[in-house]
Write an enzyme that holds these catalytic residues in place. Structure first.
Site, PDB file in Angstrom:
ATOM      1  N   LYS A   1       0.840  -1.188   0.000  1.00 57.02           N
ATOM      2  CA  LYS A   1       0.000   0.000   0.000  1.00 57.02           C
ATOM      3  C   LYS A   1       0.879   1.243   0.000  1.00 57.02           C
ATOM      4  O   LYS A   1       1.801   1.340   0.809  1.00 57.02           O
ATOM      5  CB  LYS A   1      -0.906   0.012   1.225  1.00 57.02           C
ATOM      6  CG  LYS A   1      -2.000   1.062   1.133  1.00 57.02           C
ATOM      7  CD  LYS A   1      -2.801   1.216   2.416  1.00 57.02           C
ATOM      8  CE  LYS A   1      -3.257  -0.079   3.012  1.00 57.02           C
ATOM      9  NZ  LYS A   1      -4.065   0.128   4.230  1.00 57.02           N
TER      10      LYS A   1
ATOM     11  N   CYS B   1      -7.341  11.339   1.406  1.00 54.86           N
ATOM     12  CA  CYS B   1      -7.624  10.275   0.443  1.00 54.86           C
ATOM     13  C   CYS B   1      -6.877  10.474  -0.864  1.00 54.86           C
ATOM     14  O   CYS B   1      -6.817  11.575  -1.394  1.00 54.86           O
ATOM     15  CB  CYS B   1      -9.133  10.238   0.175  1.00 54.86           C
ATOM     16  SG  CYS B   1      -9.619   9.070  -1.105  1.00 54.86           S
TER      17      CYS B   1
ATOM     18  N   CYS C   1      -7.357   7.676  -3.165  1.00 55.42           N
ATOM     19  CA  CYS C   1      -7.972   6.636  -4.004  1.00 55.42           C
ATOM     20  C   CYS C   1      -9.259   7.125  -4.668  1.00 55.42           C
ATOM     21  O   CYS C   1      -9.828   6.433  -5.489  1.00 55.42           O
ATOM     22  CB  CYS C   1      -8.262   5.380  -3.175  1.00 55.42           C
ATOM     23  SG  CYS C   1      -9.705   5.517  -2.089  1.00 55.42           S
TER      24      CYS C   1
ATOM     25  N   CYS D   1      -9.575  10.666   4.113  1.00 53.20           N
ATOM     26  CA  CYS D   1      -9.626   9.209   3.965  1.00 53.20           C
ATOM     27  C   CYS D   1     -10.620   8.632   4.972  1.00 53.20           C
ATOM     28  O   CYS D   1     -10.615   9.012   6.141  1.00 53.20           O
ATOM     29  CB  CYS D   1      -8.234   8.634   4.238  1.00 53.20           C
ATOM     30  SG  CYS D   1      -8.172   6.853   4.398  1.00 53.20           S
TER      31      CYS D   1
ATOM     32  N   HIS E   1     -10.188   2.850   0.793  1.00 59.22           N
ATOM     33  CA  HIS E   1      -9.112   2.316  -0.045  1.00 59.22           C
ATOM     34  C   HIS E   1      -8.909   0.820   0.184  1.00 59.22           C
ATOM     35  O   HIS E   1      -8.473   0.113  -0.712  1.00 59.22           O
ATOM     36  CB  HIS E   1      -7.801   3.086   0.196  1.00 59.22           C
ATOM     37  CG  HIS E   1      -7.330   3.033   1.609  1.00 59.22           C
ATOM     38  ND1 HIS E   1      -7.606   4.013   2.538  1.00 59.22           N
ATOM     39  CD2 HIS E   1      -6.619   2.084   2.269  1.00 59.22           C
ATOM     40  CE1 HIS E   1      -7.066   3.688   3.705  1.00 59.22           C
ATOM     41  NE2 HIS E   1      -6.472   2.521   3.559  1.00 59.22           N
TER      42      HIS E   1
END
Ligand code: FES
Length: 75
Positions: free
Chosen positions: A23, A41, A43, A52, A56
């Protein structure tokens, strides 16, 4: 008025950045922050974007992707 349709495809959004890592998470230490930790975030799947919310994890599982947040840490 024309309607807009948002299509979210179940495919990886990171084609080639640091793909050997499980990751991709980056941290920055900052002195002038109100909170000890803020995760942003990267993603584009978070319901609380730009923050976030952990989405993800589901995205990475569904697509084999390896995206993760940018962490701002208070020094
Ligand atoms: Fe997008 Fe965590 S929800 S990086």
């Amino acid at each position: 008025s024309p309607r807009r349709m948002v299509v979210v495809r179940a495919e990886a959004i990171n084609p080639d950045i640091r793909k050997t890592e499980e990751k991709v998470v980056d941290s920055v230490v900052v002195t002038d922050l109100a909170k000890p930790l803020t995760a942003y975030c990267r993603c584009w799947r978070s319901a609380t974007f730009p923050l976030c919310d952990g989405s993800h994890v589901k995205h990475n599982k569904a697509t084999g992707d390896n995206v993760g947040p940018l962490l701002l840490k208070k020094q």
